[in-house]
Design an enzyme around this catalytic site. Structure first.
Site, short mmCIF file in Angstrom:
data_model
loop_
_atom_site.label_atom_id
_atom_site.label_comp_id
_atom_site.label_asym_id
_atom_site.label_seq_id
_atom_site.Cartn_x
_atom_site.Cartn_y
_atom_site.Cartn_z
N VAL A 61 0.84 -1.20 0.00
CA VAL A 61 0.00 0.00 0.00
C VAL A 61 0.87 1.25 0.00
CG1 VAL A 61 -1.74 1.29 1.28
CG2 VAL A 61 -1.88 -1.19 1.16
N ALA A 62 1.95 1.21 0.78
CA ALA A 62 2.78 2.41 0.88
C ALA A 62 3.48 2.72 -0.42
CB ALA A 62 3.82 2.21 1.96
N GLU A 93 -0.54 5.48 -6.22
CA GLU A 93 -1.85 5.61 -6.86
C GLU A 93 -2.25 7.05 -7.15
OE1 GLU A 93 -1.67 3.71 -3.75
OE2 GLU A 93 -1.67 5.63 -2.76
N ASP A 127 4.34 32.50 -39.65
CA ASP A 127 4.08 33.37 -40.80
C ASP A 127 4.41 34.79 -40.37
OD1 ASP A 127 1.95 33.76 -39.18
OD2 ASP A 127 0.44 33.08 -40.59
N ASP A 167 -3.19 30.23 -40.98
CA ASP A 167 -4.50 30.83 -40.76
C ASP A 167 -5.53 30.46 -41.82
OD1 ASP A 167 -3.26 32.31 -42.67
OD2 ASP A 167 -3.02 34.10 -41.42
N ASP A 171 -4.04 25.77 -44.92
CA ASP A 171 -2.99 25.53 -43.94
C ASP A 171 -3.33 24.35 -43.02
OD1 ASP A 171 -1.43 27.59 -44.80
OD2 ASP A 171 -2.31 29.06 -43.44
N GLU A 191 10.88 4.19 3.78
CA GLU A 191 9.80 3.32 4.24
C GLU A 191 10.15 1.85 4.09
OE1 GLU A 191 6.09 4.38 2.45
OE2 GLU A 191 6.11 6.36 3.37
N THR A 243 0.23 12.72 4.87
CA THR A 243 1.30 13.71 4.80
C THR A 243 1.87 13.90 3.40
OG1 THR A 243 3.02 12.13 5.27
CG2 THR A 243 1.97 13.14 7.15
#
Ligand code: ATP
Length: 940
Positions: free
Chosen positions: A298-299, A303, A345, A638, A642, A707, A737
């Site tokens: 889990v640690a 996720e 351009d 433009d 193009d 950890e 945390t």
């Protein structure tokens, strides 16, 4: 005029809203439609339009589908990682550790909640972009053409549709001819011709060639049409997929992180599984060993990473939009950051697009435009040029006028010389129009003037002069345009162009009485008599020169690809600092003759090039050649033609003000201010977002080591050293945390020097070796050493030696509780140090400011409060197995943040020195040839 609005709008339609049967039958003759819809060719009045807006409602497609969020929230729980965690919760329950099971469920809930909120915010940011690009329509109202919001269009309006527009209501053509791309409705992409003549009334509506439909695109021509249906009553409204969702495909960055997340999840599961037998062998019971395995998994499953990245990209999108660059795909933000070449351009992007005729050339001489007031020949020149326009001069209602700036400059000249055109008279006199064509670079009209037909042609000199056989001499007589005169003209044109002026040749052909103008364009545009030349100035925009300098500093090359004349474009490029003396200027025909190999060779020379008189196809070719060389290309455009180049470029950039709807739809980014400088600031923002993603990835990765190491120490010592961290303490870190500081890192301001590095290679992933080294081998290892030191010191201080029992009831138990609490608090303290360290990638934190990220300070404040509660609140002590720490014990962990951050400052300093000594060696800068060029120029 732009796309029909697909906003999620649910304005109440007033009770009197007509149903379909009441809307006009669009297949009637125009006269009947005018009568039925109570309108006329001069349009509705604004007051009548406002009334109809109330009756018919806004011209928008409403979205049905209701609230989606329950489904979205639910989908967070069906993500593979959430399922993995749910399995762990079940295992914990079955394994006899319900507290752990509840804690894991809390992790799942909290993460799903966070991910959901982040993703909703991201989606909202993208949806909100519509507000930055409000669709507009050109209509005739109160007898003048004007631009209105497409949502205010009502039945009875006279709609003006021209090349590049997306039609935004169903309408019947009353004048003009256009080609229409119906693919949005029929799937057929071959354009069809539409004109006022009625078609067989028994055929299908979509085949009726006098009708245009909402959602279709005008690929050529211009027409006026009566709006017959709006909003949900249009054909598009009928067949519209009722729930239009913003399509958010995953960006390469997200894909990469997703892959990395999976790899880490697999590794976490493997470590967890490996711990099981080791834990049992080291003396833990099966239940405890299962519990720890689950805790480890889990640690370490990251996720929260993916939604945090999506949110970082989305806030990038939001910020860019506020700064004038609407990026339509999240992935665009990240691609922007690695842009290596900008193909821009000239007109309107580098220049202001506010043209003004400054010089005139006539057979009798050459003059300033504002000194030409009493020159009859000049008046003739201006009148002929103005006859061959479609733009509308400014009026009090529309102070900027409407239409092409080149034409607006001509209309202004005509006005100044006393031959202003009245739009209704211009229209009444006009028999035929051959619109401006980007390939031919000229435009012609045939008018009825004083009983005889007159052809008027305006265009680029090299496009008009070959059609001219004569020149109007000072007495108003046609004389033959011989080679000597052509030579003189060519020198004059080059002279104008070299000073940055855009030159247009103006010619006419008065046909003999009764003679009809030929139907074909080529025949019409022949035998012309040149009246003269107009030269117009379009000054460089403010801020462009600075932006060009910034781009160069950032290692980005800029090529100018323009339809204008080479010398004109080269002069504007010089004014803004693109290229240098001797930079190549390549004209369209020379480019067409060039082989692919030669073009590759030219582009490989790392110099900036002006491509002049280019066709849209040439744009695509240049783009392809650059991309084949591995460049990341941002390309502006433009026009309708193009669109392929815009789609093909890594970042297609369209103009929000002057561009066509087609270009805007093909582009990835739309500039609401049409300004080149905005492209460079978007690159800056793209780099910053990418950097920030790396920052929180670093932060999240770094905490895995402290950890995992305590478990390894326990296992490898065969249980001689007791477990330094309880599984619920790990979950407390994961739960309480980590998230907020990670989010805050996503909002870091730009690091100094961000735009003075070369562009990131497209292949550089967000997670690379340098990042892993810094996260795991450096920050993580230092943190692990510190917390293990704190743990062992606390035990040793209480008289423990390896192998001594520390379980509940033993004399050392209280010391053991305190020692694990030291590990827990120590990890939090190291996280704070890591967060400060992660704020910069290379620079010293002092150059950014230690306290400048407020959000991070709040995140840390929360982290500290949460930790204090876990350590000092008795109920939480009971759950998490912590003990209150004395001030002396707190003093052990207090320096941890400073040590971690300080060590990283030293590492960054070493890296900076290394980089500096490397860049001191020559030939590493991408732009060195340019810099040399500019120095040469300055010297010259
Ligand atoms: P860019 O591609 O940088 O925007 P541009 O606007 O100059 O450059 P085009 O619009 O393709 O490129 O114009 C090419 C040439 O055609 C111009 O240099 C000018 O000589 C001529 N031209 C442009 N607009 C008109 C017009 N409305 N009528 C007649 N000639 C025109």
């Amino acid at each position: 005029m732009t796309r029909s609005s697909h906003t999620d709008e649910r304005e109440a339609h007033p009770p009197g809203e007509p149903d379909d049967a009441e809307q006009a039958d669009e297949r009637r003759q125009p006269a009947e439609l005018f009568r039925d819809l109570r309108t006329s060719p001069s349009g509705l009045t604004s007051r009548e339009a406002a009334r109809r807006r109330l009756v018919y409602g806004p011209n928008v497609l409403t979205r049905s589908g209701g609230r989606r969020w329950p489904g979205e929230l639910l989908s967070q729980f069906t993500q593979p990682l959430a399922i993995l965690l749910a399995l762990a919760a079940v295992l914990a329950w079955v394994g006899g550790t319900p507290a752990l099971s509840v804690a894991v469920v809390a992790v799942i809930l909290l993460n799903a909640g966070f991910a959901f909120v982040q993703e909703m915010q991201a989606e909202r940011a993208v949806e909100a972009l519509a507000a930055f690009l409000p669709p507009t329509a050109r209509v005739v109202r109160d007898e003048v053409r004007c631009e209105i919001a497409a949502r205010d269009l009502v039945p009875g309006d006279i709609l003006v549709v021209s090349e590049g527009d997306r039609v935004c209501a169903d309408a019947r053509i009353i004048e003009g001819t256009l080609s229409l791309d119906l693919s949005a409705l029929t799937g057929e992409s071959l354009p069809v011709t539409r004109s006022p003549e009625p078609s067989d009334p028994t055929g299908s509506l979509l085949e009726a060639h006098e009708l245009v439909f909402s959602g279709t695109i005008c690929s050529g021509g211009e027409a006026e049409a009566i709006v017959t249906r709006t909003g949900m009553h249009t054909e598009l409204g009928r067949i519209a997929a009722l729930s239009q969702r913003v399509h958010t495909e995953r960006s390469p960055l997200e894909k990469q992180v997703r892959r990395a997340t999976w790899i880490i999840a697999v590794v976490a599961v493997a470590i967890g599984a490996a711990f099981l037998p080791i834990g049992v062998a080291a003396g833990l019971g099966w239940t405890a060993a299962i519990g720890f395995s689950i805790g480890l998994i889990v640690a370490n499953v990251p996720e929260g990473l993916l939604p945090t990245i999506t949110l970082a990209l989305a806030s990038g999108v939001r910020e860019l939009a506020a700064g004038g660059a609407v990026v339509k795909r999240l992935s665009g933000v990240e691609t922007l950051g690695s842009t290596t070449v900008i193909c821009t351009d000239k007109t309107g992007t580098l220049t202001e697009n506010r043209m003004r005729v400054t010089r005139l050339w006539l057979a009798g001489g050459e003059m300033d435009a504002d000194r030409a007031v009493h020159e009859p020949q000049a008046a003739l020149l201006a009148a002929s040029a103005a006859a061959c326009t479609t733009a509308q001069a400014p009026t009090p209602a529309q102070p900027r006028g409407s239409g092409d700036p080149t034409e607006l400059a001509i209309l202004r000249l005509a006005e100044e010389l006393g031959v202003a055109v009245v739009p209704s008279q211009r229209k009444a006199a006009r028999r035929t129009i051959f619109p401006f064509d980007a390939h031919l670079k000229r435009m012609s009209t045939v008018n009825d003037e004083a009983g005889s037909a007159t052809v008027h042609t305006n265009g680029a000199p090299e496009a008009v002069l070959p059609c001219c056989t004569h020149l109007l001499d000072p007495r108003g007589k046609s004389v033959e345009l011989d080679a000597a005169l052509r030579g003189e003209l060519s020198a004059t044109i080059d002279g104008y162009a070299a000073s940055g002026l855009r030159v247009l040749a103006i010619a006419h052909h008065v046909l003999d009485d009764g003679q009809k103008a030929p139907a074909e364009r080529s025949a019409t545009e022949s035998d012309l008599t040149l009246i003269g030349l107009v030269a117009m100035a379009d000054p460089a925009r403010d801020g462009v020169a600075e932006a060009v300098r910034d781009a160069h500093l950032a290692g980005i090359r800029i090529h100018v690809i323009t339809g204008d004349y080479g010398l004109t474009a080269a002069e504007i490029a010089r004014q803004v600092g693109i290229g240098h003396v001797g930079s190549p200027v390549l004209a369209g025909d020379a480019l067409d003759r060039m082989s692919d190999k030669d073009l590759d060779e030219l582009l490989s020379r790392r110099q900036e090039i002006v491509f002049a008189r280019t066709s849209p196809e040439a744009k695509l070719r240049i783009c392809e050649a650059l991309r084949a060389r591995g460049e990341v290309v941002a390309m502006t455009g433009d026009g309708v033609n193009d669109a392929p180049a815009l789609r093909h470029a890594d970042i297609g950039v369209a103009m929000g003000r002057s561009g066509t709807d087609v270009a805007r739809e093909a582009a990835t980014m739309v500039l609401t201010d049409d300004n080149f400088a905005t492209i460079v600031s978007a690159v800056d923002a793209g780099r910053r977002v990418f950097d920030n993603v790396r920052k929180f990835v670093l932060y999240i990765f770094a905490h895995a080591v402290p950890e995992v190491v305590p478990f390894l120490v326990f296992a490898l010592s065969g249980g001689q050293i007791p477990l330094p961290l309880t599984v619920l303490q790990i979950l407390a870190i994961d739960l309480g945390t980590e998230t907020l500081p990670a989010l805050a890192l996503g909002r870091e301001p730009a690091e100094p020097g961000l735009m003075s590095r070369p562009p990131r290679s497209r292949k550089t992933g967000v997670i690379n070796r340098a990042l892993l080294f810094r996260a795991w081998a450096f920050l993580g290892t230092i943190s692990a050493a510190l917390v293990m030191g704190g743990f062992l010191f606390t035990l040793w201080h209480a008289g423990w030696s390896p192998g001594d029992p520390t379980g509940s009831g033993t004399p050392l138990h209280q010391a053991y509780l305190e020692a694990t609490t030291i590990t827990f608090v120590g990890i939090v303290a190291c996280q704070i140090g890591t967060a400060f360290a992660a704020r910069t990638d290379r620079a010293s934190l002092f150059t950014v400011g230690v306290w400048t990220n407020r959000l991070l300070l709040w995140g840390i404040a929360f982290e500290l409060a949460f930790t204090a509660a876990v350590v000092y609140a008795p109920p939480l002590q009971h759950i998490f197995g912590t003990a209150a720490l004395s001030p002396a014990q707190l003093a052990i962990v207090a320096p941890f943040p400073l040590i971690v951050w300080g060590a990283d400052e030293v590492l960054r300093w070493v890296r900076r020195r290394h980089d500096a000594s490397r860049s001191a060696t020559p030939a590493t800068s991408v732009i060195s040839p340019l810099t040399e060029g500019r120095t040469a120029e300055q010297a010259g």
